[in-house]
Design a protein around this motif. Structure first.
Motif, PDB file in Angstrom:
ATOM      1  N   LYS A 111      34.635 -77.476 -64.073  1.00 16.35           N
ATOM      2  CA  LYS A 111      34.957 -76.222 -63.908  1.00 16.35           C
ATOM      3  C   LYS A 111      34.516 -75.799 -62.390  1.00 16.35           C
ATOM      4  O   LYS A 111      35.196 -74.842 -61.687  1.00 16.35           O
ATOM      5  CB  LYS A 111      34.587 -75.241 -64.947  1.00 16.35           C
ATOM      6  N   ARG A 112      33.081 -75.992 -62.397  1.00 17.50           N
ATOM      7  CA  ARG A 112      32.561 -75.449 -61.047  1.00 17.50           C
ATOM      8  C   ARG A 112      33.253 -76.263 -59.708  1.00 17.50           C
ATOM      9  O   ARG A 112      33.397 -75.314 -58.838  1.00 17.50           O
ATOM     10  CB  ARG A 112      31.048 -75.661 -60.900  1.00 17.50           C
ATOM     11  N   LEU A 113      33.570 -77.466 -59.860  1.00 16.62           N
ATOM     12  CA  LEU A 113      34.058 -78.010 -58.694  1.00 16.62           C
ATOM     13  C   LEU A 113      35.577 -77.743 -58.386  1.00 16.62           C
ATOM     14  O   LEU A 113      35.937 -77.588 -57.379  1.00 16.62           O
ATOM     15  CB  LEU A 113      34.136 -79.647 -59.072  1.00 16.62           C
ATOM     16  N   LEU A 114      36.105 -77.335 -59.795  1.00 13.85           N
ATOM     17  CA  LEU A 114      37.593 -76.989 -59.704  1.00 13.85           C
ATOM     18  C   LEU A 114      37.616 -75.365 -58.948  1.00 13.85           C
ATOM     19  O   LEU A 114      38.811 -75.299 -57.902  1.00 13.85           O
ATOM     20  CB  LEU A 114      38.468 -76.876 -60.834  1.00 13.85           C
ATOM     21  N   SER A 115      36.634 -74.468 -59.246  1.00 13.18           N
ATOM     22  CA  SER A 115      36.709 -73.369 -58.320  1.00 13.18           C
ATOM     23  C   SER A 115      36.143 -73.380 -57.225  1.00 13.18           C
ATOM     24  O   SER A 115      36.540 -72.195 -56.574  1.00 13.18           O
ATOM     25  CB  SER A 115      35.742 -72.692 -59.461  1.00 13.18           C
ATOM     26  N   SER A 116      35.053 -74.212 -56.720  1.00  9.33           N
ATOM     27  CA  SER A 116      34.705 -74.208 -55.475  1.00  9.33           C
ATOM     28  C   SER A 116      35.068 -75.193 -54.428  1.00  9.33           C
ATOM     29  O   SER A 116      34.523 -74.965 -53.359  1.00  9.33           O
ATOM     30  CB  SER A 116      33.194 -74.097 -55.875  1.00  9.33           C
ATOM     31  N   THR A 117      35.947 -76.106 -54.711  1.00 13.55           N
ATOM     32  CA  THR A 117      36.237 -77.173 -53.846  1.00 13.55           C
ATOM     33  C   THR A 117      37.770 -77.489 -53.892  1.00 13.55           C
ATOM     34  O   THR A 117      38.393 -76.747 -54.872  1.00 13.55           O
ATOM     35  CB  THR A 117      35.472 -78.508 -54.213  1.00 13.55           C
ATOM     36  N   ASP A 118      38.293 -78.127 -52.871  1.00 14.01           N
ATOM     37  CA  ASP A 118      39.663 -78.507 -52.915  1.00 14.01           C
ATOM     38  C   ASP A 118      39.782 -80.084 -53.179  1.00 14.01           C
ATOM     39  O   ASP A 118      40.770 -80.440 -52.772  1.00 14.01           O
ATOM     40  CB  ASP A 118      40.262 -78.231 -51.728  1.00 14.01           C
ATOM     41  N   TYR A 119      38.796 -80.557 -53.849  1.00 18.93           N
ATOM     42  CA  TYR A 119      38.809 -82.057 -54.488  1.00 18.93           C
ATOM     43  C   TYR A 119      39.928 -82.286 -54.979  1.00 18.93           C
ATOM     44  O   TYR A 119      40.434 -81.452 -55.926  1.00 18.93           O
ATOM     45  CB  TYR A 119      37.681 -82.325 -54.888  1.00 18.93           C
ATOM     46  N   PRO A 120      40.484 -83.484 -54.809  1.00 15.68           N
ATOM     47  CA  PRO A 120      41.471 -84.181 -55.816  1.00 15.68           C
ATOM     48  C   PRO A 120      41.042 -84.057 -57.200  1.00 15.68           C
ATOM     49  O   PRO A 120      39.806 -84.430 -57.676  1.00 15.68           O
ATOM     50  CB  PRO A 120      42.209 -85.360 -55.110  1.00 15.68           C
ATOM     51  N   LEU A 121      42.272 -83.994 -58.318  1.00 13.67           N
ATOM     52  CA  LEU A 121      41.767 -83.922 -59.603  1.00 13.67           C
ATOM     53  C   LEU A 121      41.196 -85.195 -59.932  1.00 13.67           C
ATOM     54  O   LEU A 121      40.069 -85.398 -60.923  1.00 13.67           O
ATOM     55  CB  LEU A 121      42.723 -83.708 -60.504  1.00 13.67           C
ATOM     56  N   LEU A 122      41.705 -86.600 -59.263  1.00 12.24           N
ATOM     57  CA  LEU A 122      41.127 -87.785 -59.620  1.00 12.24           C
ATOM     58  C   LEU A 122      39.566 -87.712 -59.052  1.00 12.24           C
ATOM     59  O   LEU A 122      38.683 -88.405 -59.874  1.00 12.24           O
ATOM     60  CB  LEU A 122      41.874 -88.739 -58.809  1.00 12.24           C
ATOM     61  N   ASP A 123      39.382 -87.326 -57.857  1.00 17.85           N
ATOM     62  CA  ASP A 123      38.025 -87.351 -57.466  1.00 17.85           C
ATOM     63  C   ASP A 123      37.000 -86.488 -58.343  1.00 17.85           C
ATOM     64  O   ASP A 123      35.862 -87.114 -58.739  1.00 17.85           O
ATOM     65  CB  ASP A 123      37.982 -86.826 -55.970  1.00 17.85           C
ATOM     66  N   ILE A 124      37.506 -85.490 -58.758  1.00 17.82           N
ATOM     67  CA  ILE A 124      36.518 -84.497 -59.719  1.00 17.82           C
ATOM     68  C   ILE A 124      36.182 -85.270 -60.996  1.00 17.82           C
ATOM     69  O   ILE A 124      35.273 -85.446 -61.555  1.00 17.82           O
ATOM     70  CB  ILE A 124      37.234 -83.127 -59.810  1.00 17.82           C
ATOM     71  N   ALA A 125      37.439 -85.824 -61.390  1.00 17.22           N
ATOM     72  CA  ALA A 125      37.075 -86.480 -62.807  1.00 17.22           C
ATOM     73  C   ALA A 125      36.104 -87.449 -62.751  1.00 17.22           C
ATOM     74  O   ALA A 125      35.338 -87.905 -63.458  1.00 17.22           O
ATOM     75  CB  ALA A 125      38.554 -87.179 -63.294  1.00 17.22           C
ATOM     76  N   ILE A 126      36.192 -88.539 -61.733  1.00 16.66           N
ATOM     77  CA  ILE A 126      35.219 -89.481 -61.439  1.00 16.66           C
ATOM     78  C   ILE A 126      33.946 -88.835 -61.168  1.00 16.66           C
ATOM     79  O   ILE A 126      32.926 -89.551 -61.601  1.00 16.66           O
ATOM     80  CB  ILE A 126      35.743 -90.318 -60.394  1.00 16.66           C
ATOM     81  N   ALA A 127      33.700 -87.804 -60.518  1.00 18.96           N
ATOM     82  CA  ALA A 127      32.359 -87.163 -60.115  1.00 18.96           C
ATOM     83  C   ALA A 127      31.611 -86.792 -61.521  1.00 18.96           C
ATOM     84  O   ALA A 127      30.414 -86.781 -61.288  1.00 18.96           O
ATOM     85  CB  ALA A 127      32.509 -86.040 -58.989  1.00 18.96           C
TER      86      ALA A 127
END
Length: 415
Positions: free
Chosen positions: A374-390
């Motif tokens: 949730k934090r990464l989705l709100s504060s970055t424009d990373y792709p969903l795949l990258d966030i899932a792996i992170a």
């Protein structure tokens, strides 16, 4: 003011405490009002003091010296040993309510070594006495109690324990003052370390900030406080006396710590109201010392929220397990990995973890991962795949399924 003092403290209980200390120590005891005037006394004035009576100039009287010493004790947050203008030692304990000094308890006078000619010469040079009275000083000083320094220290501790519970606010204020002084000394040490850094120009210690947040999430309070004080040392060195700039940095840190607590598994219904309250508190601070002290309190409060649900004889093991989980959630950790970390059988660990936290191990791990997502989705424009792996999900579709389960919406809609 006297009447108000007795509305906050039981007069009979205070009287008993002062009398008990007088009987055990042999030191005269006085209850002073906010101007240093005596309200209650056990023991007689010393003949040494009576010789100087009416010989001190206005602005330099005994009551004025005593209440100034009480104000110093208020800042220190503990009994204060001081020598009065006549060269005699006293212990003073402040009585505080809502940061206001209502009065004090005074123990003394006494000496810490046998009287000598230097005592008389120093005092009479500053405050001359008529010749007859001056010749009586040595005999009067010989009547004063002589208490060795190590015993004075113990008497100070005894006075603290005897009186600090009489006014709750007084005790809390003293503890807060002690904490502030201790924190300022640690911050000063970090400032000195930065001053001797070999780098040509200091840059913001992002690694220190990152380590602070990691320690918060893993429940390492001692190390987190050290990192916070290092960070504050840098900010004070860089910002100097610019209060507003320091406040702005403190507001940023408060928000960062609240997010880290959420990532560590704290309940958002606890953290979000706390964060709003603490932001208001920092906005109202008028000194740098208060801003630093409140940040330390905020750190402790957020950490307590993260682990408030853990109690019982196995709380230490469970906190260690959760710290392991929070630190390693991006990796493919298993229940067995966590059980090995705390040296428990996996089956027993699973049962104990669920009983302690209210969630199965996998659900708790997913909760931590989703908070970070949730934090990464709100504060970055990373792709969903990258966030899932992170955050530890190898399968993007499973990540979407778990995310929707915890938030009610898929990650793409949440963003």
């Amino acid at each position: 003011m006297e009447t108000f003092l007795y509305t906050l403290i039981d007069q009979a209980q205070l009287s008993e405490s002062l009398e008990a200390f007088f009987v055990c120590s042999g030191l005269p005891m006085r209850l002073l009002d906010h101007q240093g005037e005596v309200l209650l006394q056990f023991g007689e004035d010393s003949s040494y003091c009576r010789l100087y009576e009416n010989h001190f100039p206005p602005g330099d009287t005994c009551p004025e010296h005593h209440i100034r010493a009480a104000a110093r004790a208020q800042n220190l947050g503990e009994p204060y040993l001081f020598a009065c203008h006549a060269g005699l030692n006293h212990l003073v304990f402040p009585l505080i309510h809502r940061a206001s000094l209502l009065g004090a308890v005074l123990a003394g006078p006494f000496l810490m070594h046998e009287p000598d000619v230097l005592l008389f010469q120093g005092v009479t040079a500053k405050y001359p006495l008529p010749r007859i009275q001056a010749t009586q000083l040595p005999a009067a000083a010989g009547e004063l109690p002589v208490i060795p320094p190590e015993k004075v220290t113990q008497l100070s501790h005894l006075l603290l324990h005897l009186l600090r519970s009489l006014i709750l606010d007084s005790r809390q204020q003293q503890v807060a003052n002690q904490e502030k002084l201790h924190q300022q000394s640690l911050i000063h040490e970090s400032i000195q370390a930065y001053k001797f850094t070999a780098l040509p120009a200091l840059t913001y210690p992002a690694d220190t900030e990152k380590e602070l947040l990691t320690c918060l999430k893993t429940g390492n309070l001692k190390e987190a406080e050290q990192q916070l004080n290092r960070l504050l040392g840098f900010l004070l060195l860089e910002e100097g006396n610019r209060l507003q700039t320091l406040r702005n940095r403190a507001l940023e840190l408060c928000t960062l710590m609240s997010r880290s607590a959420l990532e560590g598994g704290a309940d958002s219904s606890l953290i979000l109201p706390l964060n709003s309250r603490y932001l208001e508190l920092l906005l109202g601070d008028t000194t740098m010392e208060n801003i630093c002290h409140h940040l330390s309190e905020i750190l402790k409060a957020y950490m307590e929220c993260m682990f408030s649900h853990i109690s019982g004889k196995n709380s230490g093991l469970m906190k260690k397990a959760i710290a392991f989980l929070v630190k390693n959630y991006p990796s493919p950790i298993t229940l067995q990995d966590a059980a090995e970390e705390v040296h428990l059988n996996p089956s027993y660990f699973s049962s104990l973890f669920r009983r302690t936290t209210g969630l199965p191990f996998r659900s708790y791990l997913n909760k931590v991962r989703i908070e970070e997502a949730k934090r990464l989705l709100s504060s970055t424009d990373y792709p969903l795949l990258d966030i899932a792996i992170a955050v530890g999900f190898e399968d993007p579709s499973y990540f979407t399924k778990v995310f929707k389960k915890y938030t009610g919406v898929p990650p793409s809609q949440f963003r």
